[in-house]
Design a protein around this motif. Structure first.
Motif, PDB file in Angstrom:
ATOM      1  N   ALA A   3       0.829  -1.204   0.000  1.00 52.61           N
ATOM      2  CA  ALA A   3       0.000   0.000   0.000  1.00 52.61           C
ATOM      3  C   ALA A   3       0.862   1.253   0.000  1.00 52.61           C
ATOM      4  CB  ALA A   3      -0.927  -0.011   1.219  1.00 52.61           C
ATOM      5  N   ALA A   4       1.958   1.231   0.743  1.00 53.91           N
ATOM      6  CA  ALA A   4       2.848   2.389   0.787  1.00 53.91           C
ATOM      7  C   ALA A   4       3.491   2.651  -0.572  1.00 53.91           C
ATOM      8  CB  ALA A   4       3.924   2.176   1.849  1.00 53.91           C
ATOM      9  N   GLU A   5       3.618   1.593  -1.388  1.00 53.26           N
ATOM     10  CA  GLU A   5       4.244   1.733  -2.708  1.00 53.26           C
ATOM     11  C   GLU A   5       3.229   1.792  -3.846  1.00 53.26           C
ATOM     12  OE1 GLU A   5       6.774  -1.655  -2.854  1.00 53.26           O
ATOM     13  OE2 GLU A   5       7.997  -1.036  -1.131  1.00 53.26           O
ATOM     14  N   GLY A   6       1.917   1.855  -3.496  1.00 55.15           N
ATOM     15  CA  GLY A   6       0.891   1.948  -4.526  1.00 55.15           C
ATOM     16  C   GLY A   6       0.591   0.649  -5.235  1.00 55.15           C
ATOM     17  N   ARG A   7       0.896  -0.507  -4.641  1.00 58.93           N
ATOM     18  CA  ARG A   7       0.721  -1.806  -5.303  1.00 58.93           C
ATOM     19  C   ARG A   7      -0.368  -2.653  -4.658  1.00 58.93           C
ATOM     20  NH1 ARG A   7       4.231  -5.067  -4.214  1.00 58.93           N
ATOM     21  NH2 ARG A   7       5.439  -4.017  -2.566  1.00 58.93           N
ATOM     22  N   LEU A   8      -1.174  -2.091  -3.764  1.00 60.10           N
ATOM     23  CA  LEU A   8      -2.085  -2.898  -2.951  1.00 60.10           C
ATOM     24  C   LEU A   8      -3.102  -3.656  -3.794  1.00 60.10           C
ATOM     25  CD1 LEU A   8      -3.168  -3.796  -0.218  1.00 60.10           C
ATOM     26  CD2 LEU A   8      -4.544  -1.705  -0.157  1.00 60.10           C
ATOM     27  N   ALA A   9      -3.765  -2.979  -4.744  1.00 64.61           N
ATOM     28  CA  ALA A   9      -4.818  -3.637  -5.522  1.00 64.61           C
ATOM     29  C   ALA A   9      -4.273  -4.822  -6.313  1.00 64.61           C
ATOM     30  CB  ALA A   9      -5.464  -2.623  -6.458  1.00 64.61           C
ATOM     31  N   GLY A  10      -3.167  -4.634  -7.003  1.00 66.27           N
ATOM     32  CA  GLY A  10      -2.601  -5.715  -7.801  1.00 66.27           C
ATOM     33  C   GLY A  10      -2.157  -6.887  -6.951  1.00 66.27           C
ATOM     34  N   ALA A  24     -19.652 -17.243   5.296  1.00 67.46           N
ATOM     35  CA  ALA A  24     -18.482 -16.921   4.477  1.00 67.46           C
ATOM     36  C   ALA A  24     -18.834 -15.923   3.379  1.00 67.46           C
ATOM     37  CB  ALA A  24     -17.913 -18.201   3.865  1.00 67.46           C
ATOM     38  N   THR A  25     -20.019 -16.056   2.792  1.00 67.96           N
ATOM     39  CA  THR A  25     -20.429 -15.144   1.731  1.00 67.96           C
ATOM     40  C   THR A  25     -20.520 -13.704   2.241  1.00 67.96           C
ATOM     41  OG1 THR A  25     -21.679 -16.912   0.649  1.00 67.96           O
ATOM     42  CG2 THR A  25     -22.227 -14.656   0.037  1.00 67.96           C
ATOM     43  N   CYS A  26     -21.140 -13.513   3.391  1.00 72.35           N
ATOM     44  CA  CYS A  26     -21.254 -12.167   3.979  1.00 72.35           C
ATOM     45  C   CYS A  26     -19.882 -11.631   4.374  1.00 72.35           C
ATOM     46  CB  CYS A  26     -22.164 -12.202   5.201  1.00 72.35           C
ATOM     47  SG  CYS A  26     -23.890 -12.596   4.847  1.00 72.35           S
ATOM     48  N   ALA A  27     -19.057 -12.488   4.985  1.00 66.79           N
ATOM     49  CA  ALA A  27     -17.735 -12.052   5.445  1.00 66.79           C
ATOM     50  C   ALA A  27     -16.861 -11.605   4.279  1.00 66.79           C
ATOM     51  CB  ALA A  27     -17.048 -13.184   6.205  1.00 66.79           C
ATOM     52  N   LEU A  28     -17.075 -12.164   3.103  1.00 68.92           N
ATOM     53  CA  LEU A  28     -16.317 -11.760   1.922  1.00 68.92           C
ATOM     54  C   LEU A  28     -16.930 -10.535   1.246  1.00 68.92           C
ATOM     55  CD1 LEU A  28     -14.155 -12.176  -0.266  1.00 68.92           C
ATOM     56  CD2 LEU A  28     -15.669 -13.885  -1.317  1.00 68.92           C
ATOM     57  N   ALA A  29     -18.249 -10.502   1.150  1.00 71.04           N
ATOM     58  CA  ALA A  29     -18.907  -9.433   0.395  1.00 71.04           C
ATOM     59  C   ALA A  29     -18.712  -8.065   1.028  1.00 71.04           C
ATOM     60  CB  ALA A  29     -20.402  -9.740   0.262  1.00 71.04           C
ATOM     61  N   VAL A  30     -18.802  -7.975   2.342  1.00 73.17           N
ATOM     62  CA  VAL A  30     -18.735  -6.670   3.009  1.00 73.17           C
ATOM     63  C   VAL A  30     -17.368  -6.005   2.828  1.00 73.17           C
ATOM     64  CG1 VAL A  30     -18.842  -5.482   5.241  1.00 73.17           C
ATOM     65  CG2 VAL A  30     -20.585  -7.165   4.630  1.00 73.17           C
ATOM     66  N   PRO A  31     -16.231  -6.674   3.123  1.00 72.45           N
ATOM     67  CA  PRO A  31     -14.947  -6.000   2.888  1.00 72.45           C
ATOM     68  C   PRO A  31     -14.665  -5.726   1.412  1.00 72.45           C
ATOM     69  CG  PRO A  31     -14.587  -8.268   3.582  1.00 72.45           C
ATOM     70  CD  PRO A  31     -16.039  -7.965   3.802  1.00 72.45           C
ATOM     71  N   LEU A  32     -15.180  -6.568   0.510  1.00 68.72           N
ATOM     72  CA  LEU A  32     -15.019  -6.268  -0.909  1.00 68.72           C
ATOM     73  C   LEU A  32     -15.718  -4.955  -1.270  1.00 68.72           C
ATOM     74  CD1 LEU A  32     -15.404  -9.681  -2.804  1.00 68.72           C
ATOM     75  CD2 LEU A  32     -13.351  -8.267  -2.554  1.00 68.72           C
ATOM     76  N   ARG A  43     -15.372   0.872  -2.438  1.00 65.84           N
ATOM     77  CA  ARG A  43     -15.675   2.262  -2.098  1.00 65.84           C
ATOM     78  C   ARG A  43     -14.403   3.096  -1.984  1.00 65.84           C
ATOM     79  NH1 ARG A  43     -19.238   2.848   3.046  1.00 65.84           N
ATOM     80  NH2 ARG A  43     -18.816   5.021   2.496  1.00 65.84           N
ATOM     81  N   ARG A  44     -13.314   2.459  -1.570  1.00 63.19           N
ATOM     82  CA  ARG A  44     -12.032   3.176  -1.447  1.00 63.19           C
ATOM     83  C   ARG A  44     -11.229   3.133  -2.754  1.00 63.19           C
ATOM     84  NH1 ARG A  44     -13.554   1.213   3.298  1.00 63.19           N
ATOM     85  NH2 ARG A  44     -13.038   2.320   5.230  1.00 63.19           N
ATOM     86  N   ASN A  45     -11.853   2.579  -3.802  1.00 63.24           N
ATOM     87  CA  ASN A  45     -11.170   2.444  -5.097  1.00 63.24           C
ATOM     88  C   ASN A  45      -9.867   1.656  -4.953  1.00 63.24           C
ATOM     89  OD1 ASN A  45     -11.176   2.879  -7.884  1.00 63.24           O
ATOM     90  ND2 ASN A  45      -9.816   4.655  -7.703  1.00 63.24           N
ATOM     91  N   ALA A  46      -9.903   0.658  -4.057  1.00 61.46           N
ATOM     92  CA  ALA A  46      -8.698  -0.115  -3.757  1.00 61.46           C
ATOM     93  C   ALA A  46      -8.651  -1.444  -4.507  1.00 61.46           C
ATOM     94  CB  ALA A  46      -8.601  -0.374  -2.255  1.00 61.46           C
ATOM     95  N   LEU A  47      -9.601  -1.645  -5.438  1.00 58.28           N
ATOM     96  CA  LEU A  47      -9.581  -2.867  -6.243  1.00 58.28           C
ATOM     97  C   LEU A  47      -9.008  -2.629  -7.630  1.00 58.28           C
ATOM     98  CD1 LEU A  47     -13.074  -4.377  -5.315  1.00 58.28           C
ATOM     99  CD2 LEU A  47     -10.831  -5.068  -4.460  1.00 58.28           C
ATOM    100  N   ARG A  48      -8.787  -1.373  -7.954  1.00 61.24           N
ATOM    101  CA  ARG A  48      -8.256  -1.031  -9.270  1.00 61.24           C
ATOM    102  C   ARG A  48      -6.772  -0.716  -9.172  1.00 61.24           C
ATOM    103  NH1 ARG A  48     -12.797   3.076 -11.893  1.00 61.24           N
ATOM    104  NH2 ARG A  48     -14.559   1.605 -11.840  1.00 61.24           N
TER     105      ARG A  48
END
Length: 496
Positions: free
Chosen positions: A81-88, A199-207, A212-217
């Protein structure tokens, strides 16, 4: 002025993160207890429950891997995250897990019958049938929990803990609701379906939180490196798997003591793991990212272990004392008449016999993340193997001598040995500081429990003695605060 304001915000943020994570663990624990109570009331204590709980132990093994993976990967994702590589990096880990999880789930579905027979051992055929049906659902659900842990870790690298905590809590409650709604008609397998919803809920919420933080791109890593990523999971999961494997070994040992003993041992272990998980796991988790950023030396690592253990074990001591006196009554009320009387009393005493395991697990939970912060993973696999192998002769010998209590003590000794190995891996100085501090802490808490609850038990009936014991114990711990509790609390509040 700005620096002071930022420092205060981080202190509040660290404390709030710990509270959120701890509360989520408590909700998860209460949901698990509710499911256990419903299981006991509706299905009793028999060969079928033994079979399901044997399959559930496999699920718990994977869930423990998922929880431990959060400790393993947070330092790496924090640097990314500090280096801008978190999403990948996060997507690459997820793809690596899916490459393994999908075929493994398919293989479990194909070979469910022999696997059910394998994990139930000498139990009746009905146990194997229930275990087989449960495994088909529980293994994919367990991989879902692993992906949820990855998503939660990505949020932790961004100093966000509340979203993932809410997801895990929501999943636990939703799973309990599904089990309650479907168990009367569909039987024990409804609990497996509930865990899949969990498990479905535990995965869906943090995703959703990451989106929302644009952290998947973000750009993919130049090399996906599936092998090295999976190896990190294997290496990082080795010690937690060893500890859980000791528990599974305990279940196999308990099966030879007769029908119902596996169920009793499972419930006692669930109670003990709940007591330590809501505090020690939370502290270990929220400390990974800040310690990665600021670094930690041998002396600071030893003190970190002792401070975190103080906060955890001070609470665990009170609960252990209560179970020593009224564990039978509690189990009878919560789990139903099948767990009243002598069976309930045995369950309460088993929780107390698991005290060495609880001390060892607290030490593990707060020391394990430090291994990855410090980059000292080299000896994890040999340590894991040694801990498991040690448990085999200990379990056999102590089972012959003390029955279920001996099995509990055996897995406790094995876990303490693994924790000692982790501390030594960090450095001899860390081991010396932490071992001495944990020994003093165990003696202090043990003496306070014995004096408060033992003294009350001599003078009063069980229930009033438990109430008085809690009050006296709280007073004794407060009086001992100068021995480390005040400093430990200040340290935890200051994590940033």
């Amino acid at each position: 002025m700005q620096q002071t304001s930022t420092s205060r915000w981080r202190r509040r943020s660290a404390l709030r993160s710990g509270v959120f994570t701890g509360l989520a663990q408590i909700v998860v624990a209460f949901a698990a207890a509710g499911a256990g109570a419903l299981l006991a009331h509706r299905f009793g204590r028999n060969a079928e429950t033994d079979g399901f709980l044997a399959a559930y132990a496999v699920y718990l093994l994977f869930v423990l891997v998922a929880q431990s993976f959060r400790m393993v990967v947070v330092p790496e994702l924090t640097r990314a995250a500090a280096e801008g590589r978190l999403a990948g990096e996060s997507r690459a880990f997820a793809l690596a897990f899916l490459v393994v999880g999908v075929p493994v789930s398919l293989l479990v579905a194909v070979f469910a019958d022999p696997l059910g027979q394998l994990i139930t051992g000498s139990l009746p055929e009905s146990s194997a049938r229930v275990a087989s049906r449960a495994l088909i659902v529980l293994v994919p659900a367990a991989f879902g929990q692993l992906l949820a842990a990855l998503a939660a870790s990505a949020l932790a690298a961004l100093d966000s803990y509340g979203t993932a905590a809410f997801g895990f809590a929501l999943g636990a409650v939703a799973g309990l609701v599904v089990f309650a709604a479907l168990s009367a008609r569909h039987g024990l397998v409804a609990l497996a379906w509930g865990l899949a919803v969990n498990a479905t809920c535990a995965l869906a919420v943090p995703l959703l939180g990451l989106a929302r933080r644009n952290a998947l791109r973000g750009a993919w890593p130049v090399r996906l490196e599936f092998g090295p990523r999976l190896w990190r999971l294997v290496e990082g999961a080795a010690v937690p798997l060893s500890i859980q494997a000791c528990y599974l070994l305990g279940l196999r040992f308990a099966a030879y003591l007769g029908v119902g003993r596996v169920t009793s041992f499972s419930y006692a272990y669930l109670v003990a793991s709940t007591l330590v998980g809501s505090t020690a796991f939370s502290l270990g988790l929220i400390s990974s990212a800040p310690l990665t950023r600021r670094g930690i030396d041998a002396v600071a690592a030893g003190r970190h272990v002792v401070h975190a253990a103080w906060v955890s074990l001070a609470l665990v001591g009170a609960a252990a004392g209560v179970f020593a006196l009224v564990g039978g009554q509690i189990m009878g009320v919560v789990l139903g008449s099948a767990y009243g009387g002598e069976v309930g009393t045995q369950l309460g005493h088993l929780v107390v016999y698991l005290a060495p395991w609880m001390v060892g697990w607290v030490g593990f939970a707060v020391a394990y993340p430090l291994v990855f912060v410090a980059g000292r993973e080299r000896w994890l696999l040999p340590l894991a193997a040694a801990g498991f192998l040690l448990c085999i002769p200990l379990g056999l010998g102590l089972r012959a001598a003390e029955g279920l209590a001996g099995i509990a003590i055996a897995i406790g000794i094995a876990t303490l040995s693994i924790t000692a190995g982790l501390l030594r891996m960090l450095s001899p100085r860390t081991f010396a500081i932490a071992a001495a501090g944990l020994a003093r802490l165990a003696v202090a808490i043990g003496a306070a429990v014995a004096l408060a609850f033992g003294g009350a038990a001599v003078l009063l009936p069980a229930i009033p003695a438990a109430v008085v014991g809690v009050l006296v114990y709280a007073a004794l711990v407060y009086a001992m605060r100068s021995l480390g509790l005040s400093e430990a609390w200040a340290y935890v509040r200051g994590l940033d």
